[in-house]
Design an enzyme around this catalytic site. Structure first.
Site, PDB file in Angstrom:
ATOM      1  N   HIS A 117     -13.655  65.137  -0.569  1.00 38.52           N
ATOM      2  CA  HIS A 117     -14.326  66.232  -1.297  1.00 38.52           C
ATOM      3  C   HIS A 117     -13.374  67.280  -1.870  1.00 38.52           C
ATOM      4  O   HIS A 117     -13.635  68.481  -1.800  1.00 38.52           O
ATOM      5  CB  HIS A 117     -15.346  66.922  -0.382  1.00 38.52           C
ATOM      6  CG  HIS A 117     -16.544  66.090  -0.066  1.00 38.52           C
ATOM      7  ND1 HIS A 117     -17.041  65.127  -0.920  1.00 38.52           N
ATOM      8  CD2 HIS A 117     -17.381  66.096   1.008  1.00 38.52           C
ATOM      9  CE1 HIS A 117     -18.123  64.573  -0.378  1.00 38.52           C
ATOM     10  NE2 HIS A 117     -18.340  65.132   0.788  1.00 38.52           N
ATOM     11  N   HIS A 188     -23.282  68.863  -2.971  1.00 33.38           N
ATOM     12  CA  HIS A 188     -23.564  68.306  -1.638  1.00 33.38           C
ATOM     13  C   HIS A 188     -24.766  69.015  -1.011  1.00 33.38           C
ATOM     14  O   HIS A 188     -24.683  69.549   0.099  1.00 33.38           O
ATOM     15  CB  HIS A 188     -22.324  68.447  -0.758  1.00 33.38           C
ATOM     16  CG  HIS A 188     -22.260  67.453   0.356  1.00 33.38           C
ATOM     17  ND1 HIS A 188     -23.363  67.065   1.079  1.00 33.38           N
ATOM     18  CD2 HIS A 188     -21.211  66.743   0.855  1.00 33.38           C
ATOM     19  CE1 HIS A 188     -22.998  66.183   1.993  1.00 33.38           C
ATOM     20  NE2 HIS A 188     -21.693  65.962   1.878  1.00 33.38           N
ATOM     21  N   GLU A 328     -25.931  62.621  -3.218  1.00 33.29           N
ATOM     22  CA  GLU A 328     -24.778  63.152  -3.954  1.00 33.29           C
ATOM     23  C   GLU A 328     -24.503  62.240  -5.148  1.00 33.29           C
ATOM     24  O   GLU A 328     -23.946  61.152  -4.986  1.00 33.29           O
ATOM     25  CB  GLU A 328     -23.558  63.212  -3.038  1.00 33.29           C
ATOM     26  CG  GLU A 328     -23.732  64.071  -1.801  1.00 33.29           C
ATOM     27  CD  GLU A 328     -22.756  63.678  -0.705  1.00 33.29           C
ATOM     28  OE1 GLU A 328     -21.538  63.904  -0.878  1.00 33.29           O
ATOM     29  OE2 GLU A 328     -23.190  63.112   0.320  1.00 33.29           O
TER      30      GLU A 328
END
Length: 364
Positions: A117, A188, A328
């Site tokens: 991420h 997210h 996501e």
């Protein structure tokens, strides 16, 4: 903020609880309110969504996203990606390594042996420049500097949140770069359609449908093996709606690797980049529904397998294991190392664009 007093926000959040200065930049809370009076609350720290207030079948309004109650909670969150923007690269890159233009890059390792991420100080941990454009729209902008978190190129990013009168949260992403680089943005959001509570109910009974015939199996560190497998005959088959909990503890190596669902689905598309149906969730008790549409080729299904429940969010809610579903929308994990996955390379003079829509409703 309209004519309403601060405390008239459905979510009960107060702007002053989100106002501070981080690295010389001011943080704040922005309330988007549509003509039906329903709300989305977003802070410009990490683009974190703090609440989404929508009705159930009885008309009772509740918060359907796991969020933070004040700015310090966002900054110090034990779940750093809780309902935040993700970048420069959503999901995982194997060992944090990739090669671009013949040059090797090494990113921070922050998830087992891998990069996750965008790294520890990715887009989720940055203060964005915010501009509220009327009651229903917010634009967040930042320039990700050359070398930030080990990535090449300077990337100029704008993310626009629009809250429509049909209770659609529309997220549009735009980015450009001055040097060839990789970009894979997502949000997210941890959705809890039953409504957040203390404790927030499990998602086991929620009915899920995913418009994907294929998924990406992973190794034990959640990196795709490179195979693209049919969901047919596996616990990953959500082509026909079924309860999330039905196969979540199946005797299946992939389920064990993910501690539940934590996998990327290859979405069925007629053409690349079209805005099309990705997934639908129905929460049977409240009657709330969520439909997801995206231009992206994939969606990561994550079922909150690592939530612990020992943290208090908005309104004193707690978030136990498997109390949220994340959808996501993204390019595939580890794409820089898999040339046959859809490309995540962004060139100068090209624009990165994607759009994802989360539409909230009530079952008939």
């Amino acid at each position: 903020m309209g004519n309403l007093t601060e405390n008239a926000n459905l979510c009960g959040l107060k702007r002053e609880d989100f106002q501070t200065t981080v690295n010389g930049k001011k943080t704040d809370l922005y309330i988007l309110r549509n003509r039906k009076g329903f709300e989305v609350a977003i802070t410009n720290y990490g683009g974190a969504i703090c609440s989404i207030m929508v009705p159930d079948k009885e008309g009772k309004v509740g918060n359907v996203i796991q969020g933070h109650g004040n700015i310090q909670s966002v900054i110090d969150s034990p779940e750093p990606y809780l309902s935040t923007l993700i970048g420069r690269f959503g999901n995982r890159i194997c060992r944090g390594q990739f090669t671009l233009n013949g040059k090797d890059y090494q990113l921070a390792i922050n998830n087992g042996p891998n990069a996750l991420h965008g790294g520890p100080t990715g887009f989720h941990a940055r203060v964005w420049d915010a501009r509220q454009m009327g009651p229903r729209s917010l634009a967040l902008h930042r320039v990700s500097s050359y070398g930030e978190e080990g990535f090449t190129g300077e990337v100029d990013v704008t993310v626009e949140f629009t809250w429509s009168d049909d209770n659609e949260l529309i997220i549009e992403y735009m980015a450009s770069t001055n040097k060839k680089t990789i970009v894979n943005l997502t949000h997210h959001a941890f959705f809890s359609l039953a409504g957040t509570a203390d404790p927030t109910p499990t998602i086991d009974d929620q009915i899920l449908e995913i418009n994907g015939d294929f998924y990406l199996p992973t190794d034990e560190t959640a990196i795709p093996t490179g195979e693209i497998l049919k969901v047919e005959g596996t616990p990953f088959d959500f082509r026909t709606p079924k309860p999330i909990g039905q196969d979540i503890n199946a005797d299946n190596e992939q389920i064990k690797f993910g501690n539940g669902y934590d996998h990327n689905y290859v979405l069925n598309k007629h053409e690349e980049g079209e805005l099309s149906f990705a997934a639908r969730i129905i929460e049977p008790k409240s009657g709330r529904t969520l439909e997801c549409y995206t231009t992206e080729p994939g969606v990561q299904l994550y079922t909150g397998n690592y939530l612990t429940g020992d943290y208090k969010g908005v309104g004193g809610a707690t978030f136990p294991r498997r109390s949220a579903v994340c959808l996501e929308c993204q390019h595939f994990p580890d794409s820089p190392n898999r040339p046959y996955f859809p490309s995540v390379v962004l060139n100068p003079h090209h624009r990165y664009k994607q759009k994802t829509v989360y539409k909230f409703g009530i079952t008939e």
